[in-house]
Design a protein around this motif. Structure first.
Motif, mmCIF file in Angstrom:
data_model
loop_
_atom_site.group_PDB
_atom_site.id
_atom_site.type_symbol
_atom_site.label_atom_id
_atom_site.label_comp_id
_atom_site.label_asym_id
_atom_site.label_seq_id
_atom_site.Cartn_x
_atom_site.Cartn_y
_atom_site.Cartn_z
ATOM 1 N N LEU A 133 0.833 -1.193 0.000
ATOM 2 C CA LEU A 133 0.000 0.000 0.000
ATOM 3 C C LEU A 133 0.872 1.248 0.000
ATOM 4 O O LEU A 133 1.735 1.409 0.870
ATOM 5 C CB LEU A 133 -0.914 0.000 1.221
ATOM 6 N N GLN A 134 0.627 2.132 -0.959
ATOM 7 C CA GLN A 134 1.370 3.382 -1.025
ATOM 8 C C GLN A 134 0.889 4.338 0.061
ATOM 9 O O GLN A 134 -0.192 4.178 0.634
ATOM 10 C CB GLN A 134 1.204 4.028 -2.402
ATOM 11 N N ASP A 135 1.690 5.340 0.332
ATOM 12 C CA ASP A 135 1.318 6.337 1.320
ATOM 13 C C ASP A 135 0.342 7.341 0.704
ATOM 14 O O ASP A 135 0.249 7.489 -0.512
ATOM 15 C CB ASP A 135 2.576 7.063 1.816
ATOM 16 N N ARG A 136 -0.439 8.011 1.571
ATOM 17 C CA ARG A 136 -1.346 9.085 1.163
ATOM 18 C C ARG A 136 -2.337 8.629 0.095
ATOM 19 O O ARG A 136 -2.460 9.246 -0.970
ATOM 20 C CB ARG A 136 -0.554 10.297 0.658
ATOM 21 N N LEU A 137 -3.023 7.556 0.368
ATOM 22 C CA LEU A 137 -4.034 7.055 -0.560
ATOM 23 C C LEU A 137 -5.318 7.860 -0.357
ATOM 24 O O LEU A 137 -6.148 7.555 0.504
ATOM 25 C CB LEU A 137 -4.271 5.559 -0.314
ATOM 26 N N ASN A 138 -5.463 8.900 -1.156
ATOM 27 C CA ASN A 138 -6.603 9.804 -1.036
ATOM 28 C C ASN A 138 -7.783 9.211 -1.782
ATOM 29 O O ASN A 138 -7.943 9.386 -2.985
ATOM 30 C CB ASN A 138 -6.246 11.188 -1.594
ATOM 31 N N MET A 139 -8.633 8.476 -1.049
ATOM 32 C CA MET A 139 -9.759 7.797 -1.672
ATOM 33 C C MET A 139 -10.889 7.656 -0.667
ATOM 34 O O MET A 139 -10.681 7.729 0.553
ATOM 35 C CB MET A 139 -9.341 6.402 -2.180
ATOM 36 N N ASP A 140 -12.078 7.462 -1.195
ATOM 37 C CA ASP A 140 -13.252 7.292 -0.349
ATOM 38 C C ASP A 140 -13.378 5.814 0.022
ATOM 39 O O ASP A 140 -13.948 5.018 -0.721
ATOM 40 C CB ASP A 140 -14.496 7.782 -1.090
ATOM 41 N N TRP A 141 -12.832 5.439 1.163
ATOM 42 C CA TRP A 141 -12.858 4.036 1.578
ATOM 43 C C TRP A 141 -14.285 3.553 1.834
ATOM 44 O O TRP A 141 -14.568 2.360 1.678
ATOM 45 C CB TRP A 141 -12.004 3.849 2.832
ATOM 46 N N GLN A 142 -15.166 4.443 2.221
ATOM 47 C CA GLN A 142 -16.543 4.035 2.507
ATOM 48 C C GLN A 142 -17.297 3.624 1.244
ATOM 49 O O GLN A 142 -18.326 2.952 1.328
ATOM 50 C CB GLN A 142 -17.287 5.176 3.215
ATOM 51 N N ALA A 143 -16.797 4.049 0.071
ATOM 52 C CA ALA A 143 -17.453 3.666 -1.185
ATOM 53 C C ALA A 143 -17.108 2.244 -1.610
ATOM 54 O O ALA A 143 -17.712 1.703 -2.533
ATOM 55 C CB ALA A 143 -17.058 4.645 -2.291
ATOM 56 N N ILE A 144 -16.122 1.648 -0.940
ATOM 57 C CA ILE A 144 -15.689 0.287 -1.273
ATOM 58 C C ILE A 144 -16.453 -0.707 -0.411
ATOM 59 O O ILE A 144 -16.563 -0.515 0.805
ATOM 60 C CB ILE A 144 -14.176 0.136 -1.036
ATOM 61 N N PRO A 145 -16.997 -1.772 -1.006
ATOM 62 C CA PRO A 145 -17.699 -2.774 -0.201
ATOM 63 C C PRO A 145 -16.743 -3.408 0.812
ATOM 64 O O PRO A 145 -15.529 -3.404 0.622
ATOM 65 C CB PRO A 145 -18.151 -3.815 -1.243
ATOM 66 N N PRO A 146 -17.272 -3.936 1.921
ATOM 67 C CA PRO A 146 -16.411 -4.671 2.872
ATOM 68 C C PRO A 146 -15.602 -5.725 2.126
ATOM 69 O O PRO A 146 -16.152 -6.506 1.346
ATOM 70 C CB PRO A 146 -17.417 -5.291 3.836
ATOM 71 N N MET A 147 -14.284 -5.758 2.363
ATOM 72 C CA MET A 147 -13.366 -6.471 1.482
ATOM 73 C C MET A 147 -12.980 -7.851 2.012
ATOM 74 O O MET A 147 -12.831 -8.053 3.214
ATOM 75 C CB MET A 147 -12.083 -5.650 1.297
ATOM 76 N N PHE A 148 -12.801 -8.773 1.080
ATOM 77 C CA PHE A 148 -12.143 -10.058 1.280
ATOM 78 C C PHE A 148 -12.671 -10.820 2.506
ATOM 79 O O PHE A 148 -11.928 -11.113 3.443
ATOM 80 C CB PHE A 148 -10.626 -9.856 1.399
#
Length: 406
Positions: free
Chosen positions: A250-265
């Motif tokens: 995982l790269q640093d400073r991942l500017n993303m909306d994590w809540q838009a991603i379904p619960p993972m794996f």
């Protein structure tokens, strides 16, 4: 009593000998030439794993020379008709032996890699008209993702179980979503996926995953350069796949909306994660796994930052994984002055105590040090590094790793 030569005619014994020679191409070649009884078994091993597509170019019949012509388009390929399957007899003889194929060798330059990839893709167009893939027994493929995949090509055979996508980020390269869509459509029984390099994405998230990898159990993203859009796309596409083993950087400073991603794996059992502490915390918060038993973590950054954020990460690990986690490997890869080593290790060990109390069975701690600086731990830390200090653990291991000086 049979002589030595007759003994080699016993197929089981010959198979064991040939398996032992699978990395010795020269000896396998000599075996295939010395006796007719050895020819096919030796050739099967010799051609089973191919590290380049180049040897097959010379086997393509003269009647299909357009496969090697960079100016050839799909329309030209679709006009080709094989007058006789005898033309392909030599090619089929060797291609049918291949289980593992890399489109290009590490020693090839970029031009050769692209030539081999394009030739392979055109070949699948031509042979696809005959109703079968040119490599019918192929189980493992390393495919170069550079430029668009032809709509007429079938680069991923149905027999495929392991796929490596080597991404070369070019302007006309297919987004990773389209490549994976082709893979799941053409190779529905895929079990292992590995992605390396810098990929492209369509940068459009869907509310529900579009792909259905019904059998995939292992995904390796440890050598992929994943920016925020690509991570969001991959996590969304693969979130409901039955992945039990995941490696990711995982790269640093991942500017993303994590809540838009379904619960993972949700099926994850083993996680090997490397990256910034902050990105790892955000990733773990979206993890849906309830039976994850093995965690390997290598944080990026200076240990001073690691110890600061460690206090925030451990409660997340305990909350999300405390009931299922049985094995934890922690790698601290940045060196520190010897006077501060004791404080660093003491802070980490104290942070790990709640996880041990939650039911951890195996703890392995790796600390990378500068070999030019003597390591002197305080008596308190030395006692904490004794296995007897962790009576509830079945296995406790601590080691230092010396860095290689340039």
């Amino acid at each position: 009593m049979p002589g030595p030569f007759e003994t080699l005619r016993i197929s089981e014994i010959l198979a064991v000998i040939l398996d032992g020679l699978q990395d010795d191409k020269k000896s396998l070649y000599y075996m295939s030439c010395c006796c007719r009884a050895f020819t096919d078994p030796a050739l099967d091993i010799l051609w089973r794993s191919m590290h380049s597509f180049a040897p097959f170019i010379s086997l393509i019949p003269q009647s299909a020379s357009l496969v090697n012509d960079a100016r050839t388009c799909d329309c030209d390929l679709l006009k080709y008709r094989c007058n006789s399957l005898d033309d392909w007899k030599t090619f089929n003889k060797y291609a049918a032996r291949v289980w593992s194929l890399r489109i290009g060798d590490h020693n090839n330059d970029c031009a050769d890699l692209m030539k081999n990839r394009d030739c392979y893709m055109r070949l699948t167009v031509i042979r696809g008209q005959d109703g079968f893939h040119p490599f019918p027994k192929l189980r493992s493929l390393a495919y170069i993702l550079s430029g668009p995949i032809s709509t007429q090509a079938k680069p991923f055979p149905p027999s495929l179980r392991s796929l490596t996508l080597v991404c070369h980020n070019t302007l006309d390269c297919d987004p990773i979503e389209l490549a994976l869509d082709r893979a799941v459509t053409e190779a529905p029984h895929l079990e292992e996926l590995r992605i390396t390099g810098l990929m492209r994405t369509m940068r459009v998230l869907h509310s529900t995953p579009q792909l259905q990898f019904g059998h995939i159990g292992s995904v390796d993203l440890s050598k992929a350069y994943i920016r925020a859009p690509e991570l969001a796309a991959l996590c969304t596409l693969l979130s409901q796949a039955p992945i039990s083993d995941l490696k990711i950087h995982l790269q640093d400073r991942l500017n993303m909306d994590w809540q838009a991603i379904p619960p993972m794996f949700p099926a994850l059992k083993q996680l090997d994660v490397r990256g910034s502490m902050f990105s790892v915390m955000l990733f773990l918060l979206r993890l849906a796994a309830t039976n994850l038993h093995t965690l390997v973590f290598q944080p990026d950054g200076q240990p001073s930052g690691v110890t600061t954020l460690f206090d925030y990460l451990m409660p997340i690990i305990i909350e999300k994984l405390g009931k299922s986690l049985k094995s934890f490997d922690l790698h601290i890869n940045e060196p520190r002055p010897y006077a501060q080593d004791s404080d660093l290790i003491k802070s980490i060990l104290r942070g790990l105590q709640p996880l041990v109390e939650a039911g951890l069975q195996s703890l392995r701690l790796f600390l990378q040090l500068d070999p030019t600086i003597p390591v002197q731990f305080s008596q308190e830390v030395q006692s904490m590094l004794e296995p007897c200090a962790w009576p509830s653990l079945k296995h406790f291991h601590f080691t230092t790793k010396a860095i290689a000086l340039e």
